[in-house]
Motif scaffolding. Sequence first.
Motif, short mmCIF file in Angstrom:
data_model
loop_
_atom_site.label_atom_id
_atom_site.label_comp_id
_atom_site.label_asym_id
_atom_site.label_seq_id
_atom_site.Cartn_x
_atom_site.Cartn_y
_atom_site.Cartn_z
N THR A 30 -71.76 -40.38 -52.94
CA THR A 30 -71.92 -41.45 -51.96
C THR A 30 -70.78 -42.46 -52.02
O THR A 30 -70.21 -42.84 -51.00
N TYR A 31 -70.43 -42.90 -53.24
CA TYR A 31 -69.48 -44.02 -53.38
C TYR A 31 -68.10 -43.64 -53.91
O TYR A 31 -67.17 -44.44 -53.82
N LYS A 32 -67.96 -42.46 -54.52
CA LYS A 32 -66.66 -41.99 -55.05
C LYS A 32 -65.99 -43.05 -55.94
O LYS A 32 -64.85 -43.44 -55.73
N ILE A 33 -66.74 -43.52 -56.95
CA ILE A 33 -66.24 -44.60 -57.81
C ILE A 33 -66.00 -44.21 -59.26
O ILE A 33 -65.34 -44.95 -59.97
N PHE A 34 -66.51 -43.06 -59.69
CA PHE A 34 -66.30 -42.65 -61.08
C PHE A 34 -65.06 -41.76 -61.16
O PHE A 34 -65.11 -40.56 -60.99
N ILE A 35 -63.92 -42.42 -61.38
CA ILE A 35 -62.62 -41.75 -61.42
C ILE A 35 -62.09 -41.85 -62.85
O ILE A 35 -62.24 -42.91 -63.48
N PRO A 36 -61.49 -40.78 -63.39
CA PRO A 36 -60.96 -40.86 -64.75
C PRO A 36 -60.09 -42.10 -64.94
O PRO A 36 -59.27 -42.44 -64.09
N GLY A 37 -60.32 -42.81 -66.03
CA GLY A 37 -59.56 -44.00 -66.36
C GLY A 37 -60.16 -45.29 -65.83
O GLY A 37 -59.69 -46.38 -66.17
N THR A 38 -61.21 -45.20 -64.99
CA THR A 38 -61.87 -46.40 -64.47
C THR A 38 -62.43 -47.20 -65.64
O THR A 38 -63.10 -46.65 -66.52
N ASN A 39 -62.14 -48.49 -65.67
CA ASN A 39 -62.59 -49.38 -66.74
C ASN A 39 -63.93 -50.00 -66.31
O ASN A 39 -63.98 -50.82 -65.40
N ILE A 40 -65.02 -49.59 -66.98
CA ILE A 40 -66.37 -49.95 -66.57
C ILE A 40 -67.06 -50.83 -67.61
O ILE A 40 -67.03 -50.55 -68.81
N LEU A 41 -67.72 -51.88 -67.13
CA LEU A 41 -68.63 -52.68 -67.96
C LEU A 41 -70.02 -52.18 -67.65
O LEU A 41 -70.50 -52.28 -66.51
N ALA A 61 -63.35 -45.38 -69.08
CA ALA A 61 -63.36 -46.25 -70.26
C ALA A 61 -64.55 -47.18 -70.07
O ALA A 61 -64.64 -47.87 -69.05
N VAL A 62 -65.50 -47.19 -71.01
CA VAL A 62 -66.74 -47.93 -70.82
C VAL A 62 -66.97 -48.91 -71.96
O VAL A 62 -66.85 -48.56 -73.13
N THR A 63 -67.31 -50.16 -71.61
CA THR A 63 -67.71 -51.18 -72.57
C THR A 63 -69.20 -51.42 -72.37
O THR A 63 -69.61 -51.98 -71.35
N PRO A 64 -70.05 -50.96 -73.32
CA PRO A 64 -71.49 -51.18 -73.18
C PRO A 64 -71.91 -52.55 -73.74
O PRO A 64 -71.43 -52.96 -74.79
N VAL A 65 -72.79 -53.25 -73.01
CA VAL A 65 -73.35 -54.52 -73.48
C VAL A 65 -74.85 -54.54 -73.17
O VAL A 65 -75.28 -54.01 -72.14
N ASP A 66 -75.62 -55.15 -74.07
CA ASP A 66 -77.06 -55.27 -73.85
C ASP A 66 -77.58 -56.46 -74.63
O ASP A 66 -77.03 -56.80 -75.68
N GLN A 67 -78.65 -57.08 -74.12
CA GLN A 67 -79.24 -58.21 -74.83
C GLN A 67 -80.10 -57.77 -75.99
O GLN A 67 -80.41 -58.55 -76.88
N VAL A 97 -68.58 -52.93 -62.56
CA VAL A 97 -69.75 -53.20 -63.40
C VAL A 97 -70.81 -52.18 -63.00
O VAL A 97 -71.15 -52.06 -61.82
N PHE A 98 -71.28 -51.42 -63.97
CA PHE A 98 -72.34 -50.43 -63.78
C PHE A 98 -73.62 -51.10 -64.26
O PHE A 98 -73.80 -51.32 -65.45
#
Length: 186
Positions: A30-41, A61-67, A97-98
Amino acid sequence: MTTYDKLYATGGFRYTTAFGIKHLNAINRTYKIFIPGTNILDAPSGDGFWSRLLRNNYGCAVTPVDQSHVASNLAGGVKWDLELTKEEWTPHKFDLVFCRGLSHFHHEKIPTQRTCDVLYNLMNYAPKVLLIYSTNQSNKMYKNHFHHKRHTLDKFLRFIGTFKSRMIGGYYTALIDARGIEGDLS
Protein backbone atom coordinates in the motif's frame (compact mmCIF):
# COMPACT_ATOMS: atom_id res chain seq x y z
CA MET A 1 5.94 -4.15 37.38
CA THR A 2 3.55 -2.55 34.87
CA THR A 3 0.88 -4.38 32.86
CA TYR A 4 3.13 -4.37 29.80
CA ASP A 5 6.16 -5.53 31.82
CA LYS A 6 4.09 -8.52 32.96
CA LEU A 7 2.84 -9.16 29.42
CA TYR A 8 6.33 -9.20 27.90
CA ALA A 9 7.85 -11.12 30.83
CA THR A 10 5.41 -13.94 30.07
CA GLY A 11 6.03 -14.12 26.32
CA GLY A 12 4.38 -11.04 24.86
CA PHE A 13 1.75 -11.21 22.14
CA ARG A 14 3.27 -14.35 20.57
CA TYR A 15 2.98 -13.22 16.96
CA THR A 16 4.35 -15.65 14.41
CA THR A 17 6.99 -14.63 11.90
CA ALA A 18 4.69 -15.70 9.04
CA PHE A 19 1.92 -13.41 10.34
CA GLY A 20 4.37 -10.52 10.81
CA ILE A 21 5.85 -10.79 7.32
CA LYS A 22 2.38 -11.08 5.75
CA HIS A 23 1.25 -7.97 7.67
CA LEU A 24 4.33 -5.90 6.75
CA ASN A 25 4.09 -6.99 3.11
CA ALA A 26 0.46 -5.82 2.98
CA ILE A 27 1.46 -2.44 4.41
CA ASN A 28 4.39 -2.16 2.03
CA ARG A 29 2.19 -2.95 -1.00
CA THR A 30 0.00 0.00 0.00
CA TYR A 31 2.61 2.56 1.08
CA LYS A 32 5.98 1.31 -0.35
CA ILE A 33 7.89 2.62 2.68
CA PHE A 34 10.07 -0.28 3.83
CA ILE A 35 13.16 0.26 1.69
CA PRO A 36 16.62 -1.11 2.57
CA GLY A 37 18.53 1.46 4.61
CA THR A 38 15.40 3.30 5.84
CA ASN A 39 16.11 4.66 9.33
CA ILE A 40 13.08 3.74 11.47
CA LEU A 41 12.07 4.62 15.03
CA ASP A 42 9.89 1.76 16.30
CA ALA A 43 7.78 3.44 18.99
CA PRO A 44 6.47 1.61 20.94
CA SER A 45 8.57 -1.41 20.05
CA GLY A 46 7.25 -3.92 22.53
CA ASP A 47 9.65 -6.87 22.69
CA GLY A 48 11.23 -5.93 19.35
CA PHE A 49 9.29 -8.40 17.18
CA TRP A 50 8.48 -5.80 14.50
CA SER A 51 11.92 -4.18 14.77
CA ARG A 52 13.58 -7.53 14.03
CA LEU A 53 11.30 -8.19 11.03
CA LEU A 54 11.94 -4.73 9.57
CA ARG A 55 15.69 -5.17 10.09
CA ASN A 56 15.99 -8.78 8.89
CA ASN A 57 13.45 -8.83 6.05
CA TYR A 58 13.62 -5.31 4.66
CA GLY A 59 17.17 -4.20 5.56
CA CYS A 60 15.97 -1.20 7.57
CA ALA A 61 17.98 0.39 10.38
CA VAL A 62 15.65 0.28 13.40
CA THR A 63 15.83 1.96 16.82
CA PRO A 64 13.32 0.27 19.17
CA VAL A 65 11.88 2.24 22.13
CA ASP A 66 9.24 1.29 24.69
CA GLN A 67 8.02 2.54 28.05
CA SER A 68 8.11 -1.01 29.40
CA HIS A 69 11.47 -1.82 30.99
CA VAL A 70 11.08 -5.53 30.18
CA ALA A 71 10.08 -4.86 26.56
CA SER A 72 12.86 -2.37 25.88
CA ASN A 73 15.41 -4.86 27.25
CA LEU A 74 14.01 -7.67 25.08
CA ALA A 75 14.07 -5.40 22.02
CA GLY A 76 17.62 -4.27 22.72
CA GLY A 77 16.30 -0.74 22.67
CA VAL A 78 15.75 2.31 24.82
CA LYS A 79 13.25 2.66 27.67
CA TRP A 80 11.35 5.84 26.90
CA ASP A 81 7.94 7.31 27.69
CA LEU A 82 6.40 8.43 24.38
CA GLU A 83 4.85 11.44 26.11
CA LEU A 84 8.31 12.91 26.71
CA THR A 85 10.38 14.68 24.07
CA LYS A 86 13.82 13.38 23.03
CA GLU A 87 15.46 16.62 21.89
CA GLU A 88 18.41 14.79 20.32
CA TRP A 89 15.98 13.17 17.85
CA THR A 90 14.39 16.38 16.61
CA PRO A 91 13.89 17.52 13.98
CA HIS A 92 13.43 14.40 11.87
CA LYS A 93 16.41 12.25 12.87
CA PHE A 94 14.60 9.22 11.42
CA ASP A 95 13.04 8.55 8.01
CA LEU A 96 9.93 6.92 9.49
CA VAL A 97 8.25 6.36 12.85
CA PHE A 98 6.70 2.88 12.94
CA CYS A 99 3.96 3.15 15.55
CA ARG A 100 2.10 -0.12 15.95
CA GLY A 101 -0.09 -0.58 18.97
CA LEU A 102 0.13 2.81 20.62
CA SER A 103 -1.31 1.95 24.04
CA HIS A 104 -3.11 5.29 24.18
CA PHE A 105 -5.60 3.92 21.64
CA HIS A 106 -6.51 1.01 23.91
CA HIS A 107 -7.21 2.75 27.18
CA GLU A 108 -10.60 4.43 27.41
CA LYS A 109 -9.49 6.58 30.35
CA ILE A 110 -6.76 8.36 28.38
CA PRO A 111 -8.34 11.47 26.87
CA THR A 112 -8.24 12.10 23.13
CA GLN A 113 -6.11 15.23 23.58
CA ARG A 114 -3.40 13.26 25.38
CA THR A 115 -3.37 10.71 22.56
CA CYS A 116 -3.09 13.52 19.99
CA ASP A 117 -0.21 15.06 21.97
CA VAL A 118 1.71 11.77 21.73
CA LEU A 119 1.09 11.61 17.99
CA TYR A 120 2.27 15.20 17.55
CA ASN A 121 5.36 14.33 19.56
CA LEU A 122 6.12 11.35 17.29
CA MET A 123 5.78 13.57 14.22
CA ASN A 124 8.83 15.52 15.38
CA TYR A 125 11.13 12.53 14.85
CA ALA A 126 10.52 11.68 11.19
CA PRO A 127 8.90 13.20 8.11
CA LYS A 128 6.52 10.20 7.99
CA VAL A 129 4.67 8.38 10.76
CA LEU A 130 2.99 5.03 10.15
CA LEU A 131 0.19 4.46 12.68
CA ILE A 132 -1.26 0.98 13.12
CA TYR A 133 -3.65 -0.32 15.74
CA SER A 134 -5.78 -3.37 16.25
CA THR A 135 -9.49 -3.51 15.61
CA ASN A 136 -9.72 -6.30 18.22
CA GLN A 137 -11.99 -8.22 15.88
CA SER A 138 -11.22 -11.47 17.68
CA ASN A 139 -11.90 -10.09 21.19
CA LYS A 140 -8.80 -12.01 22.30
CA MET A 141 -6.61 -9.04 23.20
CA TYR A 142 -4.70 -9.00 26.45
CA LYS A 143 -7.15 -8.82 29.37
CA ASN A 144 -6.23 -5.26 30.42
CA HIS A 145 -6.75 -3.72 26.98
CA PHE A 146 -9.82 -1.69 26.22
CA HIS A 147 -10.71 -1.26 22.59
CA HIS A 148 -10.50 2.40 21.65
CA LYS A 149 -12.82 3.41 18.86
CA ARG A 150 -11.43 4.29 15.43
CA HIS A 151 -12.92 7.78 15.77
CA THR A 152 -9.95 8.98 17.88
CA LEU A 153 -7.44 8.21 15.13
CA ASP A 154 -9.69 9.52 12.37
CA LYS A 155 -10.46 12.68 14.37
CA PHE A 156 -6.75 13.31 14.74
CA LEU A 157 -6.12 12.63 11.06
CA ARG A 158 -8.88 15.04 10.00
CA PHE A 159 -7.52 17.66 12.41
CA ILE A 160 -4.09 17.56 10.78
CA GLY A 161 -5.64 17.56 7.31
CA THR A 162 -5.04 14.02 6.13
CA PHE A 163 -7.32 11.18 5.12
CA LYS A 164 -9.04 8.62 7.27
CA SER A 165 -7.26 5.46 8.29
CA ARG A 166 -7.35 2.38 6.05
CA MET A 167 -8.07 -1.20 6.98
CA ILE A 168 -5.01 -3.33 6.11
CA GLY A 169 -4.98 -6.93 7.27
CA GLY A 170 -7.48 -6.33 10.07
CA TYR A 171 -5.68 -3.26 11.43
CA TYR A 172 -6.47 0.42 11.11
CA THR A 173 -3.48 1.99 9.36
CA ALA A 174 -2.56 5.55 8.41
CA LEU A 175 0.59 7.09 6.94
CA ILE A 176 1.05 10.70 8.02
CA ASP A 177 3.36 12.99 6.07
CA ALA A 178 4.52 15.27 8.91
CA ARG A 179 6.22 17.67 6.49
CA GLY A 180 2.85 18.99 5.36
CA ILE A 181 1.67 19.87 8.87
CA GLU A 182 1.86 23.53 9.79
CA GLY A 183 2.41 24.87 13.27
CA ASP A 184 4.22 23.69 16.35
CA LEU A 185 4.20 19.91 16.59
CA SER A 186 5.62 19.70 20.09
